[in-house]
Design a protein around this motif. Sequence first.
Motif, PDB file in Angstrom:
ATOM      1  N   ILE A  63     -37.537  32.450 -32.263  1.00 37.65           N
ATOM      2  CA  ILE A  63     -37.902  31.590 -31.197  1.00 37.65           C
ATOM      3  C   ILE A  63     -37.697  29.993 -31.807  1.00 37.65           C
ATOM      4  CG2 ILE A  63     -39.646  30.518 -29.638  1.00 37.65           C
ATOM      5  CD1 ILE A  63     -40.558  33.383 -29.516  1.00 37.65           C
ATOM      6  N   LEU A  83     -24.233  27.943 -27.502  1.00 38.37           N
ATOM      7  CA  LEU A  83     -25.534  28.221 -27.046  1.00 38.37           C
ATOM      8  C   LEU A  83     -25.475  29.861 -26.888  1.00 38.37           C
ATOM      9  CD1 LEU A  83     -28.036  27.045 -25.795  1.00 38.37           C
ATOM     10  CD2 LEU A  83     -27.042  27.245 -23.693  1.00 38.37           C
ATOM     11  N   LEU A 115     -41.490  43.933 -13.959  1.00 44.13           N
ATOM     12  CA  LEU A 115     -41.314  42.944 -14.671  1.00 44.13           C
ATOM     13  C   LEU A 115     -39.764  42.233 -14.413  1.00 44.13           C
ATOM     14  CD1 LEU A 115     -42.753  41.253 -17.085  1.00 44.13           C
ATOM     15  CD2 LEU A 115     -41.233  42.706 -18.798  1.00 44.13           C
ATOM     16  N   GLY A 126     -37.051  36.094 -23.490  1.00 43.17           N
ATOM     17  CA  GLY A 126     -38.425  36.101 -23.590  1.00 43.17           C
ATOM     18  C   GLY A 126     -39.082  37.084 -22.689  1.00 43.17           C
ATOM     19  N   GLY A 166     -45.013  40.784 -13.595  1.00 46.10           N
ATOM     20  CA  GLY A 166     -44.679  39.635 -14.502  1.00 46.10           C
ATOM     21  C   GLY A 166     -43.373  38.913 -14.046  1.00 46.10           C
ATOM     22  N   LEU A 167     -43.360  37.601 -13.870  1.00 39.81           N
ATOM     23  CA  LEU A 167     -42.236  36.988 -13.538  1.00 39.81           C
ATOM     24  C   LEU A 167     -41.728  36.052 -14.652  1.00 39.81           C
ATOM     25  CD1 LEU A 167     -42.517  36.292  -9.722  1.00 39.81           C
ATOM     26  CD2 LEU A 167     -41.303  38.104 -10.693  1.00 39.81           C
ATOM     27  N   SER A 168     -40.534  35.954 -14.893  1.00 39.96           N
ATOM     28  CA  SER A 168     -40.062  34.577 -15.923  1.00 39.96           C
ATOM     29  C   SER A 168     -39.059  33.877 -15.248  1.00 39.96           C
ATOM     30  CB  SER A 168     -39.464  35.620 -17.315  1.00 39.96           C
ATOM     31  OG  SER A 168     -38.860  34.625 -18.160  1.00 39.96           O
TER      32      SER A 168
HETATM   33  C1  B12 Z   1     -30.743  31.274 -25.033  1.00 38.13           C
HETATM   34  C2  B12 Z   1     -30.465  30.339 -24.025  1.00 38.13           C
HETATM   35  C3  B12 Z   1     -29.318  30.771 -23.175  1.00 38.13           C
HETATM   36  C4  B12 Z   1     -28.667  31.925 -23.296  1.00 38.13           C
HETATM   37  C5  B12 Z   1     -29.366  33.052 -22.523  1.00 38.13           C
HETATM   38  C6  B12 Z   1     -29.257  34.378 -22.965  1.00 38.13           C
HETATM   39  C7  B12 Z   1     -30.212  35.225 -22.409  1.00 38.13           C
HETATM   40  N1  B12 Z   1     -29.689  36.690 -22.259  1.00 38.13           N
HETATM   41  O1  B12 Z   1     -31.449  35.188 -22.318  1.00 38.13           O
HETATM   42  C8  B12 Z   1     -27.383  31.528 -22.302  1.00 38.13           C
HETATM   43  C9  B12 Z   1     -26.147  31.008 -23.071  1.00 38.13           C
HETATM   44  C10 B12 Z   1     -26.675  32.729 -21.431  1.00 38.13           C
HETATM   45  C11 B12 Z   1     -27.849  30.264 -21.383  1.00 38.13           C
HETATM   46  C12 B12 Z   1     -27.168  30.101 -20.179  1.00 38.13           C
HETATM   47  C13 B12 Z   1     -27.513  28.892 -19.551  1.00 38.13           C
HETATM   48  N2  B12 Z   1     -28.770  27.864 -19.972  1.00 38.13           N
HETATM   49 CO1  B12 Z   1     -30.026  28.374 -21.515  1.00 38.13          CO
HETATM   50  N3  B12 Z   1     -30.917  28.257 -22.751  1.00 38.13           N
HETATM   51  C14 B12 Z   1     -31.092  29.260 -23.887  1.00 38.13           C
HETATM   52  C15 B12 Z   1     -32.153  28.419 -24.835  1.00 38.13           C
HETATM   53  C16 B12 Z   1     -31.559  27.905 -26.352  1.00 38.13           C
HETATM   54  C17 B12 Z   1     -33.360  29.610 -25.529  1.00 38.13           C
HETATM   55  C18 B12 Z   1     -34.132  30.357 -24.449  1.00 38.13           C
HETATM   56  C19 B12 Z   1     -34.936  31.523 -25.188  1.00 38.13           C
HETATM   57  O2  B12 Z   1     -34.288  32.730 -24.941  1.00 38.13           O
HETATM   58  N4  B12 Z   1     -35.888  31.338 -25.880  1.00 38.13           N
HETATM   59  C20 B12 Z   1     -36.511  32.037 -26.492  1.00 38.13           C
HETATM   60  C21 B12 Z   1     -37.841  33.031 -25.538  1.00 38.13           C
HETATM   61  C22 B12 Z   1     -38.375  34.033 -26.466  1.00 38.13           C
HETATM   62  O3  B12 Z   1     -38.476  32.054 -25.214  1.00 38.13           O
HETATM   63  P1  B12 Z   1     -39.073  32.155 -23.602  1.00 38.13           P
HETATM   64  O4  B12 Z   1     -37.904  32.636 -22.709  1.00 38.13           O
HETATM   65  O5  B12 Z   1     -39.492  30.719 -23.186  1.00 38.13           O
HETATM   66  O6  B12 Z   1     -40.060  33.074 -23.670  1.00 38.13           O
HETATM   67  C23 B12 Z   1     -41.315  33.037 -24.314  1.00 38.13           C
HETATM   68  C24 B12 Z   1     -42.694  32.534 -23.302  1.00 38.13           C
HETATM   69  O7  B12 Z   1     -41.872  31.483 -22.646  1.00 38.13           O
HETATM   70  C25 B12 Z   1     -42.978  33.712 -22.698  1.00 38.13           C
HETATM   71  N5  B12 Z   1     -42.484  34.278 -21.503  1.00 38.13           N
HETATM   72  C26 B12 Z   1     -41.062  34.238 -20.916  1.00 38.13           C
HETATM   73  N6  B12 Z   1     -41.193  34.817 -20.098  1.00 38.13           N
HETATM   74  C27 B12 Z   1     -42.399  35.426 -19.610  1.00 38.13           C
HETATM   75  C28 B12 Z   1     -42.801  36.276 -18.730  1.00 38.13           C
HETATM   76  C29 B12 Z   1     -44.218  36.299 -18.475  1.00 38.13           C
HETATM   77  C30 B12 Z   1     -44.744  36.982 -17.255  1.00 38.13           C
HETATM   78  C31 B12 Z   1     -45.035  35.903 -19.309  1.00 38.13           C
HETATM   79  C32 B12 Z   1     -46.400  36.095 -19.443  1.00 38.13           C
HETATM   80  C33 B12 Z   1     -44.480  35.196 -20.506  1.00 38.13           C
HETATM   81  C34 B12 Z   1     -43.362  34.764 -20.567  1.00 38.13           C
HETATM   82  O8  B12 Z   1     -43.173  34.560 -23.701  1.00 38.13           O
HETATM   83  C35 B12 Z   1     -41.662  34.482 -24.534  1.00 38.13           C
HETATM   84  C36 B12 Z   1     -42.105  34.824 -25.893  1.00 38.13           C
HETATM   85  O9  B12 Z   1     -42.964  34.135 -26.397  1.00 38.13           O
HETATM   86  C37 B12 Z   1     -32.993  27.366 -23.960  1.00 38.13           C
HETATM   87  C38 B12 Z   1     -33.632  26.275 -24.831  1.00 38.13           C
HETATM   88  C39 B12 Z   1     -35.047  26.549 -25.041  1.00 38.13           C
HETATM   89  N7  B12 Z   1     -35.216  26.334 -26.152  1.00 38.13           N
HETATM   90  O10 B12 Z   1     -35.666  27.173 -24.408  1.00 38.13           O
HETATM   91  C40 B12 Z   1     -31.885  27.067 -23.052  1.00 38.13           C
HETATM   92  C41 B12 Z   1     -32.161  26.686 -21.541  1.00 38.13           C
HETATM   93  C42 B12 Z   1     -33.469  27.222 -20.973  1.00 38.13           C
HETATM   94  N8  B12 Z   1     -30.734  26.824 -21.112  1.00 38.13           N
HETATM   95  C43 B12 Z   1     -30.614  25.778 -20.218  1.00 38.13           C
HETATM   96  C44 B12 Z   1     -29.501  25.652 -19.238  1.00 38.13           C
HETATM   97  C45 B12 Z   1     -29.103  24.518 -18.414  1.00 38.13           C
HETATM   98  C46 B12 Z   1     -28.527  26.767 -19.134  1.00 38.13           C
HETATM   99  C47 B12 Z   1     -27.343  27.070 -18.257  1.00 38.13           C
HETATM  100  C48 B12 Z   1     -27.415  26.350 -16.945  1.00 38.13           C
HETATM  101  C49 B12 Z   1     -26.153  26.107 -19.185  1.00 38.13           C
HETATM  102  C50 B12 Z   1     -24.829  26.113 -18.196  1.00 38.13           C
HETATM  103  N9  B12 Z   1     -24.514  24.803 -18.267  1.00 38.13           N
HETATM  104  O11 B12 Z   1     -24.374  27.154 -17.937  1.00 38.13           O
HETATM  105  C51 B12 Z   1     -27.097  28.325 -18.296  1.00 38.13           C
HETATM  106  C52 B12 Z   1     -28.062  29.262 -17.116  1.00 38.13           C
HETATM  107  C53 B12 Z   1     -27.416  30.245 -16.449  1.00 38.13           C
HETATM  108  C54 B12 Z   1     -28.318  30.720 -15.599  1.00 38.13           C
HETATM  109  N10 B12 Z   1     -28.205  30.870 -14.287  1.00 38.13           N
HETATM  110  O12 B12 Z   1     -29.305  31.075 -15.901  1.00 38.13           O
HETATM  111  C55 B12 Z   1     -31.687  24.643 -20.089  1.00 38.13           C
HETATM  112  C56 B12 Z   1     -32.448  24.830 -18.754  1.00 38.13           C
HETATM  113  C57 B12 Z   1     -33.068  23.309 -18.559  1.00 38.13           C
HETATM  114  C58 B12 Z   1     -33.889  23.335 -17.551  1.00 38.13           C
HETATM  115  N11 B12 Z   1     -35.058  22.332 -17.920  1.00 38.13           N
HETATM  116  O13 B12 Z   1     -33.825  23.623 -16.256  1.00 38.13           O
HETATM  117  C59 B12 Z   1     -32.444  25.042 -21.635  1.00 38.13           C
HETATM  118  C60 B12 Z   1     -33.968  24.553 -21.541  1.00 38.13           C
HETATM  119  C61 B12 Z   1     -31.565  24.368 -22.593  1.00 38.13           C
HETATM  120  C62 B12 Z   1     -31.806  22.658 -22.509  1.00 38.13           C
HETATM  121  N12 B12 Z   1     -32.789  22.118 -23.405  1.00 38.13           N
HETATM  122  O14 B12 Z   1     -30.857  21.985 -21.843  1.00 38.13           O
HETATM  123  N13 B12 Z   1     -28.762  29.879 -22.011  1.00 38.13           N
END
Ligand code: B12
Length: 235
Positions: A63, A83, A115, A126, A166-168
Amino acid sequence: GAAEGGAGGAAGMPVPPALADAADEVRAMERLILTGRATPMVAATERLLEGHDALDVIDGVFIPALDAVGERFERGEFFLPQLMASAEAVKAGFDVVRSRQGEAVPTDDGTAIVLATVQGDIHDIGKNIVRMLLENYGYRVIDLGRDVAPERVVQAVREHGARLVGLSALMTTTVRAMEQTIALLHEQVPGTAVFVGGAVLTADYAREIGADYYGKDAAEAARIAERFFAAHPAI
Ligand code: B12
């Protein structure tokens, strides 16, 4: 080479205490993620999992490294191919974690959880972590995948008799789809509780869009499920 990094590791991330005895391996793994190298991630993850907890590896390496990738993307230092490569590298590591968990044995006592990542959003790393943890706790998870339409969520809830959903959502632009999914669920299957998560959400924001619970990480998702099913036992 240039990617070898300095004292603070490739992204300047501190090594978490639980992994302190493997600082070099942790930094090597951070570099693999930042440089988007999926193939060597498999062996690196297998090695780090010897003697370390899966959640420590996820929370302490996967993460934070992805966060660093996201920050670089935001600053314009990384582009979409990078990315994607980094996401693939984490996926390769996560697959190793999953394969070592073994088959979770669902209890199926009315504790099914639906989910999904909401419509328009393809981020599912995530969600998959949340799923893995819920399964480890014995819940039967019906994972609808990513980019899921509100109607499909409603349909799955009916089909499986689920009481908890659960929604993400990872993007500011898809929180609207989350709000619509929650509204449709509450309207069409009253009594369904919805818990939400994803990097863009906060507890306040979650309440505003009508969610019943907010979880900041996977561990909290499991606590929410435990509390919900304790307070709402199956009849
Ligand atoms: C990896 C990534 C991608 C990958 C995704 C691969 C995949 N299979 O998931 C790829 C390369 C495909 C991608 C594409 C895009 N991405 Co992207 N991506 C990321 C990145 C670097 C990491 C996300 C991630 O996986 N984090 C790690 C996980 C574990 O964290 P998490 O999801 O938050 O989950 C944790 C908690 O939030 C929670 N959680 C999550 N879900 C749920 C659900 C429930 C019910 C509960 C209780 C908890 C919970 O628990 C998890 C574990 O602790 C982020 C930056 C960031 N740091 O967030 C950008 C980011 C999310 N992406 C971004 C963007 C803009 C895009 C694109 C639009 C880029 C583009 N120009 O095409 C596209 C989107 C396409 C689309 N329609 O969705 C932006 C979003 C900006 C915003 N605020 O809206 C970000 C923030 C990057 C940035 N800083 O600009 N991306």
